[in-house]
Design an enzyme around this catalytic site. Structure first.
Site, short mmCIF file in Angstrom:
data_model
loop_
_atom_site.label_atom_id
_atom_site.label_comp_id
_atom_site.label_asym_id
_atom_site.label_seq_id
_atom_site.Cartn_x
_atom_site.Cartn_y
_atom_site.Cartn_z
N PHE A 17 8.08 10.39 -5.00
CA PHE A 17 7.00 10.59 -5.97
C PHE A 17 7.03 9.47 -7.00
O PHE A 17 7.02 9.69 -8.21
CB PHE A 17 7.14 11.95 -6.66
CG PHE A 17 7.16 13.11 -5.69
CD1 PHE A 17 5.98 13.60 -5.15
CD2 PHE A 17 8.35 13.70 -5.32
CE1 PHE A 17 5.99 14.66 -4.26
CE2 PHE A 17 8.38 14.77 -4.42
CZ PHE A 17 7.19 15.24 -3.89
N CYS B 105 -1.13 3.73 -2.30
CA CYS B 105 -0.90 5.16 -2.04
C CYS B 105 -2.16 6.01 -2.10
O CYS B 105 -2.62 6.50 -1.07
CB CYS B 105 0.14 5.70 -3.03
SG CYS B 105 1.79 5.02 -2.78
N ARG C 218 -2.76 -4.26 -3.59
CA ARG C 218 -3.36 -3.48 -2.50
C ARG C 218 -4.50 -2.62 -3.02
O ARG C 218 -4.31 -1.85 -3.96
CB ARG C 218 -2.29 -2.61 -1.82
CG ARG C 218 -1.28 -3.40 -1.01
CD ARG C 218 -0.19 -2.50 -0.46
NE ARG C 218 0.65 -1.94 -1.51
CZ ARG C 218 1.62 -1.05 -1.30
NH1 ARG C 218 1.85 -0.60 -0.07
NH2 ARG C 218 2.34 -0.60 -2.30
#
Length: 436
Positions: A147, A262, A332
């Site tokens: 996490f 993510c 990204r």
């Protein structure tokens, strides 16, 4: 305890160094020789606060090393798998090629009683499919999702807010959970919640957490779209609803939305997996979450065009930021770079500056102009666009000082991080996201 970490990208490199920092004997393994060479010399291959220090310390202490030889995993008690699960090129689903390759490569070196701990973000059901292959060696598979917040990854590894372990049923699972408690002993000793679940729940904890955060961000951006046509101020709206303890203020910052490696891919993969399970309607809203997020990037571009009188052709536009978030060099799916590229496509002369991400950005988008020095990047600009919330731009750039660098007086605050009144008082035409 002797540990191996398979995959030394962002997740794996941080995990390996952090585990060494709390006293374990760690070997990091990756197929990328260049990456391994850099890590072995104590050079962090990406920017992450605190990583360089614990990486150097671990190598100097002798309890952290890196190699391309999978055989080095032999003898480790726990093997963490932290390879990437990118979005498939031809769809939204997660590509599990690297996960399967990591498990296949590790199998010959597993021994009776070993623990294989998956940390990669995977579609629900993945662990159940992998478990028999691991069990055939006498080892046990657990799923131990990460996490991490980029920019705080070292802190989140050493001092997490919770630990989750998906284990098989019965004594085997109890034993595996006990071993993981030992691995994370400093956190467990201080009372960090250690939640033991089945495989599917552990996998869902990760993807549902990301889906919720993405939804919260897109919700406030949807409210920004309404604010823009009604004259409301979305920042005041967020403050007001954020006082409700059931809602909270965090992740209610309207702007150009989320990016990175993510949230975007994970919500898309979650949607794809739900479709495969015949429950696509249960998370159909995530498609809208994604669409809202992408629309806000275009809105920032529209505001630049509006601020420059309807056209940006041959105007100098300085984009403050390239990384998808501050304290990172990760580009990204960066909203910041997306805005820069779109402005370039409209004919603007785009200059991008960033404290950490310029080299990464230049490799992907060489068509843009990059300037390391903030003030030099701003000089003679027709418009400024704040797209990454670095302190250098948000807190340390006074509007009066910026006005001495350029005669342009248009600023688009893509993160609602600037003091609108102060910039306007200094003579700038200020545009926020969902702000009048």
């Amino acid at each position: 305890m002797k540990l191996s970490v398979i995959g030394c990208g962002y997740l794996g490199a941080v995990h390996a160094a952090a585990m060494a920092s709390i006293g374990h004997d760690v070997v990091g393994i990756d197929v990328d020789q260049r990456k391994i060479d850099a890590l072995s010399k104590g050079e962090a291959p990406f920017f992450e606060p605190g990583l360089q220090e614990i990486l150097t310390a671990g190598i100097a202490a002798g309890n952290l090393r890196f190699t391309t030889d999978m055989a080095a995993a032999a003898g480790a008690k726990v093997h963490f798998v932290g390879v990437g699960t990118p979005q498939q090129k031809d769809g939204y689903a997660a590509d599990l090629t690297y996960v399967n390759a990591a498990i296949d490569g590790l199998l010959p070196y597993l021994a009776e009683g070993d623990i294989v701990a998956g940390k990669s973000t995977v579609p629900v059901g993945t662990a159940a499919g992998l478990a028999p292959r691991v069990s055939d060696t006498g080892a046990t598979l657990v799923w131990n999702p990460e996490f991490l917040r980029e920019g705080f990854a070292v802190q989140d590894t050493v001092d997490p807010d919770r630990l989750v372990a998906g284990v098989p049923a019965g004594e085997e699972g109890e034993r595996a959970a006990s071993v993981l408690r030992e691995v994370y002993h400093p956190s467990v000793a201080k009372g960090t919640p250690f939640i033991v679940t089945d495989y599917a729940t552990a996998e869902l904890v990760k993807v549902s957490a990301n889906a919720f955060l993405a939804t919260k961000i897109s919700f406030i951006n949807a409210m920004a779209e309404i604010a823009e046509v009604t004259g409301a101020d979305v920042t005041q709206l967020a403050d007001a609803i954020g006082h409700d303890a059931r809602i909270g203020r965090r992740f209610l910052g309207a702007g150009i939305g989320f990016g990175g490696g993510c949230l975007p891919k994970d919500i898309r993969a979650f949607s794809a997996r739900a479709e495969e399970l015949g429950r696509g309607e249960s998370v159909a809203f995530l498609r809208q979450v994604d669409e809202i997020n992408l629309r806000r990037r275009e809105r920032a571009v529209q505001l630049v065009v509006e601020g420059l009188g309807g056209a940006v052709f041959e105007k100098k536009v300085t984009v403050l930021g390239a990384a998808f978030k501050p304290h990172s060099d990760d580009i990204r799916d960066s909203p910041a770079l997306d805005v820069a590229v779109r402005l370039h496509g409209l004919g603007a002369n785009v200059t991008v500056t960033d404290p950490a991400a310029i080299e990464n950005a230049r490799r992907i988008h060489p068509q843009l102009t990059y300037v390391e020095d903030r003030d030099e990047a701003i000089r003679d600009a027709d418009a400024l666009v704040l797209v990454t919330e670095w302190d250098e731009y948000r807190r340390q750039l006074a509007p009066e000082y910026a006005a001495t660098l350029t005669e342009g007086r248009v600023v688009v605050d893509g993160r609602n991080g600037l003091d609108a009144a102060a910039w306007r008082a200094a003579g700038w035409t200020y545009f926020g996201m969902g702000r009048p």
